[in-house]
Every structure is written in structure tokens, then in C-alpha cells.
Design an enzyme around this catalytic site. Sequence first.
Site, PDB file in Angstrom:
ATOM      1  NE  ARG A  49      37.368  30.871 -16.786  1.00 10.31           N
ATOM      2  CZ  ARG A  49      36.501  31.031 -15.795  1.00 10.31           C
ATOM      3  NH1 ARG A  49      35.424  31.726 -15.980  1.00 10.31           N
ATOM      4  NH2 ARG A  49      36.711  30.499 -14.604  1.00 10.31           N
ATOM      5  CG  PHE A  93      35.212  27.165 -20.956  1.00  9.23           C
ATOM      6  CD1 PHE A  93      36.253  26.561 -21.647  1.00  9.23           C
ATOM      7  CD2 PHE A  93      35.262  27.197 -19.578  1.00  9.23           C
ATOM      8  CE1 PHE A  93      37.332  25.996 -20.979  1.00  9.23           C
ATOM      9  CE2 PHE A  93      36.335  26.630 -18.891  1.00  9.23           C
ATOM     10  CZ  PHE A  93      37.369  26.037 -19.591  1.00  9.23           C
ATOM     11  CE  LYS A 145      28.123  14.689  -6.739  1.00 10.27           C
ATOM     12  NZ  LYS A 145      29.170  15.167  -5.841  1.00 10.27           N
ATOM     13  CG  HIS A 175      33.989   9.611  -7.517  1.00 13.54           C
ATOM     14  ND1 HIS A 175      33.158  10.565  -6.985  1.00 13.54           N
ATOM     15  CD2 HIS A 175      34.688   9.112  -6.471  1.00 13.54           C
ATOM     16  CE1 HIS A 175      33.361  10.621  -5.680  1.00 13.54           C
ATOM     17  NE2 HIS A 175      34.285   9.763  -5.333  1.00 13.54           N
ATOM     18  CE  LYS A 179      34.684   5.832  -4.174  1.00 12.03           C
ATOM     19  NZ  LYS A 179      35.873   6.365  -3.529  1.00 12.03           N
ATOM     20  CG  HIS A 237      28.618   9.471  -4.514  1.00 12.67           C
ATOM     21  ND1 HIS A 237      28.885   9.516  -5.857  1.00 12.67           N
ATOM     22  CD2 HIS A 237      29.246  10.550  -3.982  1.00 12.67           C
ATOM     23  CE1 HIS A 237      29.662  10.566  -6.113  1.00 12.67           C
ATOM     24  NE2 HIS A 237      29.884  11.206  -4.991  1.00 12.67           N
ATOM     25  CE  LYS A 342      37.633   8.279   1.699  1.00  3.17           C
ATOM     26  NZ  LYS A 342      36.569   9.191   1.294  1.00  3.17           N
TER      27      LYS A 342
HETATM   28  C1  BG6 Z   1      32.088  13.913  -4.008  1.00  2.00           C
HETATM   29  C2  BG6 Z   1      31.429  14.912  -3.098  1.00  2.00           C
HETATM   30  O1  BG6 Z   1      31.231  13.551  -5.057  1.00  2.00           O
HETATM   31  O2  BG6 Z   1      32.413  12.740  -3.255  1.00  2.00           O
HETATM   32  C3  BG6 Z   1      32.322  15.251  -1.928  1.00  2.00           C
HETATM   33  O3  BG6 Z   1      31.140  16.092  -3.842  1.00  2.00           O
HETATM   34  C4  BG6 Z   1      32.755  13.992  -1.203  1.00  2.00           C
HETATM   35  O4  BG6 Z   1      31.658  16.125  -1.020  1.00  2.00           O
HETATM   36  C5  BG6 Z   1      33.330  12.972  -2.202  1.00  2.00           C
HETATM   37  O5  BG6 Z   1      33.729  14.349  -0.241  1.00  2.00           O
HETATM   38  C6  BG6 Z   1      33.590  11.633  -1.519  1.00  2.00           C
HETATM   39  O6  BG6 Z   1      34.267  10.785  -2.405  1.00  2.00           O
HETATM   40  P1  BG6 Z   1      35.214   9.637  -1.881  1.00  2.00           P
HETATM   41  O7  BG6 Z   1      35.671   8.937  -3.122  1.00  2.00           O
HETATM   42  O8  BG6 Z   1      36.348  10.307  -1.138  1.00  2.00           O
HETATM   43  O9  BG6 Z   1      34.401   8.776  -0.968  1.00  2.00           O
END
Ligand code: BG6
Length: 489
Positions: A49, A93, A145, A175, A179, A237, A342
Site C-alpha cells: 500500500r 488491495f 496462515k 511452512h 522443511k 504444524h 529450539k
Molecule cells: C509460525 C508461527 O507459523 O511458526 C510462529 O506463527 C512460530 O509463532 C513459527 O514461531 C515457528 O516456525 P519455525 O520454522 O521457526 O519452527
Amino acid sequence: MAGVRVLPCTLAIFGALGDLALRKLFPALYQLDREGLLHEDTRIMALARDQGDGVKQLEHIEERLRHYVPKADWDEAVWTRMRGRLGYRAIDFRNREDYTGLAEDVGETSPLIAYFATPALVYSAICENLAAVGLCERTRVVMEKPIGYDLESSKVVNDAVARFFPEDRVYRIDHYLGKETVQNLIALRFANSLFETQWNQNYISHVEITVAEKVGIEGRWGYFDQAGQLRDMVQNHLLQLLCLTAMDPPADLSADSIRDEKVKVLKALEPITADQLASRVVLGQYTAGYSDGKPVPGYLEEPNSNTESRTETFVAIRADIRNWRWSGVPFYLRTGKRMPQKLSQIVIHFKEPPHYIFAPEQRSLISNRLIIRIQPDEGISLQVMSKDQGLRKGMQLRSGPLQLNFSETFKHLRTPDAYERLLLEVMQGNQSLFVRKDEIEAAWKWCDQLMDGWSKMGDSPKSYAAGSWGPLTSIALIARDGRSWYGDV
Ligand code: BG6
């Protein structure tokens, strides 16, 4: 999914100055260009925009790109080539007139990929306006999403898009499906008869799926508080990982064969009734604690937070699948923000041998486990029992791993980001790694009943300190079945 055909297209990114586009999409396109996977005629149109002729906006995209692409991967020649493909157009949009210019830019030749990196609220307007300027016929749409907030609202979004685009041209992103190790799950299961023959309730006692994040809310409080961890992570996920782990072998690798099998799993998920909620579901919210040894605020102390919020930042669930393959095999799902590390992994626990012949005190050692590590340190390891070496050891057992460490094996190769794979698949017109409408709806249906039950129960999420593995009740959830979460320290 086998070979890669590099085909030309015009990629129009709606919401090109937003976080997702800057952080993920442009860097992914840069890497594809660097790998020679963008056709020489492929063009990228950044749409947002922000008014102007694009000079300032393209400079901003370049500045962010230089920030997000690792230094070692930066190559001025690649950027010069990518810059040559890139254009900017200011567009409201919802305003049809703005689309006329877009149609002229797109021209008549290559297919158009319309990537919606905007809130789902405007998807319908974008579709309508694309149709109004004749840009529907050869267009694939990519949707990010969250698609809706529950079954009802996701249907509204999907139906609005379906008025203009048939399902075979709609690409819904999760996503996690992009992976590398997630795709490896398909190879592991269906290219090795060794595992597939054991992949059922006769041999597997239970399955754990953990997606732990070290980060907190990272400035997204407003969005996150509306969603919570169940809608943000489990509905998509974690359920996708569950589907790929639990599905029956597809007839082939076509998008619909794979997605048909995933839908069957989602439909077989046992609803969790109100009286089972307390023993099968734990919701948590983090309080102040430590991350990497540094103090971090609690969820309710994050910037712009509403201190009354009861939104969950952690979820643990015992899920059960009602079919022959999985009857009696619990799937323990767990995901949270502000965990110690993580870590995304799937752990398949195999049953004990039916007849035990070793010293009784070693019995607890016996357990074969298959660990599929999605991130970090992608790899697969199979914990097997062997004899400890040495004359004095007798038949003493030890548990050790058979390792397939992808980060080590492919250390000379970069692990591509999920978005690189997903963009490439859209350009090739392959929908296998995208979520079909009935899949997303079945996932919402299961989550909706859970959230409804939970809100009727009126409980607040249990607290856990940032930097811990979640509320103590999540340990109790699995301990109730005589088990513990794998690898928690
Ligand atoms: C996203 C979520 O879809 O996935 C986030 O909205 C999250 O909250 C992220 O942090 C995690 O993705 P990844 O690839 O870092 O595990």
C-alpha cells in the site's frame, strides 16, 4: 517432487513490505536465483500500500535482504540479476482501479503466481479484483496462515477464494511441510520396508511430537493473543507432522494421493470429550524466567500486553487415532514458546520384546526409539540395544544410536529454508507440500471441539517459568500413562 524443471512465471507478492515477505520470501527468492532455479524470464512484483514510485521501497527490500541473507551467501552478481527481475507497485488491495496497472505489468505470457502475504481479511478482495481485470485464468494463489480462526471463519476465507480459483490452483502454506527433514519422513517411511512393516500398534507403544521454541512473542502480542499456541502451532504444524507420521502409504507421490491419506488421519482423530480434557490436555502460559541465562519477561509483561489475558503459550495433548493401525497408541503432542531450546522432533517408541531374557535390572534400558530431528541438527537416529564390550561385562546391555546426521552428512550443502522449497514447488505447479481445503477443515474441526470444551471448563492456563519445559501438569499428562517426555533435562 523428483527432478526440478525451471519454468518462467510472474510472481506478485501482495504485502511485499511486511515482515513475512522481507524476512522469508525475498531471501528465499534470492537463494533460488543464486541456485539457478529462477527462469531467466521470471519476474517478481512487490505490491504494497505504501505510495510512491518504488525507489524507496525497493531500497528497503534490498537493505532487508542484505540483512537476512547470510554474508557468506551474498553475491553482488546474483543481487544485480534479481534486482533486474524486481518491480514495485503501490496498490490498495481493495481498490479495483489499482489492478488495471497490475494487469498491464503482468502482460499475457507466463503464469501469474499471486502470493497473499497479507491478513486473510483481504484475500477475498484481492481475488475479486484479480478476476475483474482478467487475471484469474492462469493464476495460482498462495495463501499464508492463519486461514481463519476456527472452522467457520476458515470456511469463509476458503469459500471466498474458491469463487474465483479452483482448488487445483490454490496453494495453502504450512511452512513445516517445506522443511527438509519433514519431507524426509516420507522417504524414511515409504522407501524403507524395514520401518513400514513395524509402523503400527503391534510394534509401536507411543509417539511424541515436540515443537519447542526458545523465543517468546517477539513483538507479535496483538496477533498472538487472538490466536494462542493451539491455533498458531497445533492446528497446522503439529497436526501436519502427526499426519505424515501416521498416514497410510499413498498410492503414489501425487499431491492428491498424499493429501487423501492425511485427511483420513485427521478424520480418525478421536475428539477429546469434556470429561477427558483435564487428563488429556494441558494449556500453559509463561511467566518471567531465563532464556540463555538472561532474565526475560513473562507473557503478561511483554510490550503491549493485556495483563488479564488467558491465552495459552504452551499446549500438551494426548491424541488418539481411531483406526486399525494406531488403536491404543497415544500420540503426545507438545509445543510452547520460551522453552529451554529450539527443538522440533518426532520420537517413535517401539514396544519391548515380547519375551525378556536379560538380567531383570536391565529391563528399563530396553526400548528401541526412532528419533526424527527436524530442527536444529536435522537427522534421524535409531536407538538400538547392543552388548557392552569387555570380558568382565557378561551380557550387559547398552543403548546406542544408529545415526543419520544430515547436518553432518551434507555439511558442504546449505540446508534450504522451507520457503525456498515451497516457492519452487508453486512455480512447478506441484501441490503435494500444500494443505488442501478438506485437510484444513478437518484440522480445525478437531481443534475447535478442544477449544470449545476448554473455554466451557473456564480454567486458566497453568503457569510455567520461561526457560522451562512447560507446566508440571504436562509431565503428569504423560506420566499418567507410565511414560516421560523423551530427552527433557
Ligand atoms: C509460525 C508461527 O507459523 O511458526 C510462529 O506463527 C512460530 O509463532 C513459527 O514461531 C515457528 O516456525 P519455525 O520454522 O521457526 O519452527
